[in-house]
Design a protein around this motif. Structure first.
Motif, mmCIF file in Angstrom:
data_model
loop_
_atom_site.group_PDB
_atom_site.id
_atom_site.type_symbol
_atom_site.label_atom_id
_atom_site.label_comp_id
_atom_site.label_asym_id
_atom_site.label_seq_id
_atom_site.Cartn_x
_atom_site.Cartn_y
_atom_site.Cartn_z
ATOM 1 N N VAL A 77 21.259 16.443 -65.418
ATOM 2 C CA VAL A 77 20.014 15.765 -65.783
ATOM 3 C C VAL A 77 18.839 16.687 -65.462
ATOM 4 O O VAL A 77 18.947 17.585 -64.623
ATOM 5 C CB VAL A 77 19.841 14.416 -65.038
ATOM 6 C CG1 VAL A 77 20.925 13.435 -65.454
ATOM 7 C CG2 VAL A 77 19.868 14.618 -63.528
ATOM 8 N N THR A 78 17.745 16.455 -66.147
ATOM 9 C CA THR A 78 16.516 17.213 -65.915
ATOM 10 C C THR A 78 15.504 16.306 -65.242
ATOM 11 O O THR A 78 15.252 15.195 -65.703
ATOM 12 C CB THR A 78 15.934 17.751 -67.233
ATOM 13 O OG1 THR A 78 16.918 18.569 -67.880
ATOM 14 C CG2 THR A 78 14.684 18.573 -66.970
ATOM 15 N N GLY A 79 14.961 16.760 -64.132
ATOM 16 C CA GLY A 79 14.000 15.958 -63.388
ATOM 17 C C GLY A 79 12.760 16.754 -63.033
ATOM 18 O O GLY A 79 12.668 17.967 -63.296
ATOM 19 N N THR A 80 11.800 16.056 -62.430
ATOM 20 C CA THR A 80 10.536 16.655 -62.018
ATOM 21 C C THR A 80 10.371 16.492 -60.513
ATOM 22 O O THR A 80 10.583 15.397 -59.980
ATOM 23 C CB THR A 80 9.346 15.985 -62.733
ATOM 24 O OG1 THR A 80 9.552 16.054 -64.152
ATOM 25 C CG2 THR A 80 8.046 16.675 -62.376
ATOM 26 N N VAL A 81 10.011 17.555 -59.838
ATOM 27 C CA VAL A 81 9.843 17.508 -58.388
ATOM 28 C C VAL A 81 8.616 16.665 -58.048
ATOM 29 O O VAL A 81 7.511 16.944 -58.517
ATOM 30 C CB VAL A 81 9.702 18.926 -57.806
ATOM 31 C CG1 VAL A 81 9.420 18.868 -56.312
ATOM 32 C CG2 VAL A 81 10.956 19.730 -58.075
ATOM 33 N N LEU A 82 8.819 15.616 -57.237
ATOM 34 C CA LEU A 82 7.714 14.765 -56.801
ATOM 35 C C LEU A 82 7.162 15.224 -55.464
ATOM 36 O O LEU A 82 5.956 15.416 -55.313
ATOM 37 C CB LEU A 82 8.170 13.306 -56.700
ATOM 38 C CG LEU A 82 8.476 12.583 -58.010
ATOM 39 C CD1 LEU A 82 8.852 11.135 -57.743
ATOM 40 C CD2 LEU A 82 7.278 12.643 -58.959
ATOM 41 N N GLN A 83 8.024 15.365 -54.485
ATOM 42 C CA GLN A 83 7.575 15.802 -53.164
ATOM 43 C C GLN A 83 8.752 16.399 -52.402
ATOM 44 O O GLN A 83 9.912 16.162 -52.741
ATOM 45 C CB GLN A 83 7.002 14.630 -52.369
ATOM 46 C CG GLN A 83 7.998 13.509 -52.116
ATOM 47 C CD GLN A 83 7.411 12.384 -51.283
ATOM 48 O OE1 GLN A 83 6.351 12.535 -50.689
ATOM 49 N NE2 GLN A 83 8.093 11.258 -51.240
ATOM 50 N N GLY A 84 8.419 17.169 -51.397
ATOM 51 C CA GLY A 84 9.452 17.794 -50.590
ATOM 52 C C GLY A 84 9.226 17.538 -49.116
ATOM 53 O O GLY A 84 8.085 17.371 -48.664
ATOM 54 N N THR A 85 10.299 17.464 -48.372
ATOM 55 C CA THR A 85 10.271 17.337 -46.917
ATOM 56 C C THR A 85 11.127 18.473 -46.362
ATOM 57 O O THR A 85 11.815 19.158 -47.119
ATOM 58 C CB THR A 85 10.833 15.978 -46.466
ATOM 59 O OG1 THR A 85 12.258 15.961 -46.665
ATOM 60 C CG2 THR A 85 10.203 14.829 -47.258
ATOM 61 N N PRO A 86 11.109 18.688 -45.063
ATOM 62 C CA PRO A 86 11.976 19.735 -44.513
ATOM 63 C C PRO A 86 13.463 19.488 -44.759
ATOM 64 O O PRO A 86 14.261 20.432 -44.713
ATOM 65 C CB PRO A 86 11.654 19.693 -43.006
ATOM 66 C CG PRO A 86 10.276 19.139 -42.926
ATOM 67 C CD PRO A 86 10.181 18.152 -44.048
ATOM 68 N N ASP A 87 13.848 18.228 -45.023
ATOM 69 C CA ASP A 87 15.262 17.887 -45.142
ATOM 70 C C ASP A 87 15.726 17.606 -46.561
ATOM 71 O O ASP A 87 16.914 17.726 -46.851
ATOM 72 C CB ASP A 87 15.598 16.683 -44.267
ATOM 73 C CG ASP A 87 15.446 17.003 -42.791
ATOM 74 O OD1 ASP A 87 15.693 18.154 -42.415
ATOM 75 O OD2 ASP A 87 15.057 16.108 -42.016
ATOM 76 N N PHE A 88 14.839 17.185 -47.444
ATOM 77 C CA PHE A 88 15.253 16.921 -48.822
ATOM 78 C C PHE A 88 14.048 16.938 -49.750
ATOM 79 O O PHE A 88 12.897 16.845 -49.313
ATOM 80 C CB PHE A 88 15.997 15.575 -48.951
ATOM 81 C CG PHE A 88 15.252 14.395 -48.393
ATOM 82 C CD1 PHE A 88 14.305 13.727 -49.145
ATOM 83 C CD2 PHE A 88 15.508 13.941 -47.110
ATOM 84 C CE1 PHE A 88 13.625 12.642 -48.644
ATOM 85 C CE2 PHE A 88 14.832 12.851 -46.588
ATOM 86 C CZ PHE A 88 13.890 12.205 -47.350
ATOM 87 N N THR A 89 14.349 17.065 -51.050
ATOM 88 C CA THR A 89 13.318 17.054 -52.093
ATOM 89 C C THR A 89 13.553 15.851 -52.987
ATOM 90 O O THR A 89 14.692 15.587 -53.388
ATOM 91 C CB THR A 89 13.384 18.350 -52.927
ATOM 92 O OG1 THR A 89 13.138 19.474 -52.075
ATOM 93 C CG2 THR A 89 12.359 18.329 -54.045
ATOM 94 N N ILE A 90 12.483 15.103 -53.271
ATOM 95 C CA ILE A 90 12.569 13.940 -54.155
ATOM 96 C C ILE A 90 12.296 14.383 -55.587
ATOM 97 O O ILE A 90 11.280 15.022 -55.873
ATOM 98 C CB ILE A 90 11.568 12.846 -53.747
ATOM 99 C CG1 ILE A 90 11.812 12.424 -52.299
ATOM 100 C CG2 ILE A 90 11.687 11.646 -54.678
ATOM 101 C CD1 ILE A 90 13.174 11.848 -52.043
#
Length: 407
Positions: free
Chosen positions: A124-137
């Motif tokens: 699937v193709t998605g768009t990066v919303l936000q990132g944290t030190p542990d995971f990216t939404i």
């Protein structure tokens, strides 16, 4: 909020979120029963009913009747005593907010699970919303988000790291990701840390099948099933090897995957952020398959020990470092790709006896004298490791053999 307004709001929410109206009211009744038991300090359990027509709320205390069961010690019959308070609607409204929020979250996660549980393994193709030190939404579409975990596995050994070490993402960046898991909200499996606050879909950029799906997009022959990807070995962010085979005798599977002037494989490499991708020819012959897997190194000979699943590979001296690769990467990936344990030796060092049927591939047959070694071979088939003297086929230890041949 009036009682009639509460029922109307529940009905509207149930319709909007596609949640069963009676299920929503039953959940609210159960929540209210626990709240009233504490608020009214009841000795026994409470039961709450909401009139589906008028919305009027009734609170009952379940007072046991008779003697408890001799085996279980539990009461089987109860008498309902009406303990409905005067401000029942106010307390109901307060509970309704938390219950509704909880139900909406659960219903949303269940809906996502039902839609995407059958899509594990899809690209699937998605768009990066936000990132944290542990995971990216990552936003897959409106209302659906996925988690790309990249936990430090030393601190969180039970988590995942699905991001290649060389990749970092920015806001609104578009990514192709592979769905590897969809968390079931109704599962009894142990919950991970903060799971309820995290998206139910887990995606990956390190999984080998990501390369498989990318090739299916770029190579029509793979999508149509004419060319088959037999095996993939990957070190994410650095290098990958892909073994391919053709179901049509006249079709070159490697050429189909590489494309004109490398255009097809180049698109895959660009999506993988310049990760090197080697496409090699799969073969039923394990000796040939192992030799192909060590590409771009040129192999002189392969000896197969089928019983131990062991392959001994002989390469020219100038190809040894290329066959092994930087920090053993090429040999390591070849072993993963083929499933064989691979031992690589140079022609100037090896003294192994080789069986003629294991001689391999597009090279001229390996001549022992060309290695510069002594021509003496012991009874057990082991060749002398000493170098031959100048203008002789034997070393100093076995020089007398040359005289015997001359006689």
């Amino acid at each position: 909020m009036a009682i009639s307004e509460l029922i109307a709001a529940l009905q509207e929410l149930a319709h909007e979120r596609k949640i069963d109206e009676f299920y929503l009211i039953e959940r609210l009744e159960a929540s209210l029963a626990k709240s009233y038991q504490n608020i009214l300090d009841l000795e026994w359990d409470a039961r709450v009913t909401i009139d589906r027509q008028t919305g009027k709320i009734y609170v009952y205390e379940l007072v046991p009747v008779g003697e408890p069961d001799e085996e279980t010690g539990e009461y089987l019959e109860f008498e309902e005593r009406d303990v409905t308070p005067k401000d029942v609607s106010r307390i109901a409204a307060q509970n309704a907010k938390s219950v509704i929020s909880s139900i909406v979250r659960e219903a949303g996660r269940q809906s996502i699970y039902q839609e995407f549980s059958d899509r594990v393994g899809d690209l699937v193709t998605g768009t990066v919303l936000q990132g944290t030190p542990d995971f990216t939404i990552i936003k897959i579409r409106d209302g659906v988000e996925a988690e790309l975990p990249h936990y430090d596995l030393r601190r969180n050994p039970n988590e995942r790291n699905e991001r290649p070490a060389n990749e970092h993402y920015r806001h609104n960046q578009r990514l192709k990701v592979l769905i590897i898991d969809v968390r079931d909200p109704a599962s009894d499996a142990p919950r991970q840390r903060g799971e309820q606050a995290r998206p139910p879909i887990v995606v990956s950029r390190t999984h080998p099948d990501l390369i498989r799906r990318l090739f299916e997009i770029e190579v029509p022959e793979i999508y149509d099933g004419v060319v088959e990807i037999k095996s993939i070995a990957r070190e994410p962010g650095a290098r990958s090897k892909v073994a391919v085979a053709s179901r049509e005798a006249n079709l070159d599977p490697v050429g189909a995957c590489v494309g004109p002037k490398g255009s097809r494989v180049r698109m895959v490499v660009e999506e993988l952020r310049n990760e090197r991708v080697d496409v090699i020819q799969w073969s039923e012959d394990p000796a040939e398959y192992v030799a192909n897997a060590l590409s771009p190194a040129k192999v002189s000979r392969v000896l197969i020990d089928a019983a131990n699943h062991y392959a001994t590979v002989v390469v020219p001296d100038d190809q040894l470092s290329l066959a092994i690769g930087k920090e053993g990467q090429n040999a390591r990936l070849a072993a993963r790709l083929t499933g064989w344990h691979i031992d690589i030796k140079s022609t100037s060092f090896t003294g192994e006896a080789f069986v003629e049927e294991n001689v391999l591939i597009d090279e001229e047959p390996f001549e022992e004298d060309e290695a510069g070694l002594c021509a003496f071979v012991a009874e057990d088939g082991t060749r002398c490791r000493n170098h031959a003297r100048p203008d002789s086929r034997y070393c100093g230890v076995h020089a007398d053999l040359e005289d015997e041949e001359a006689e």
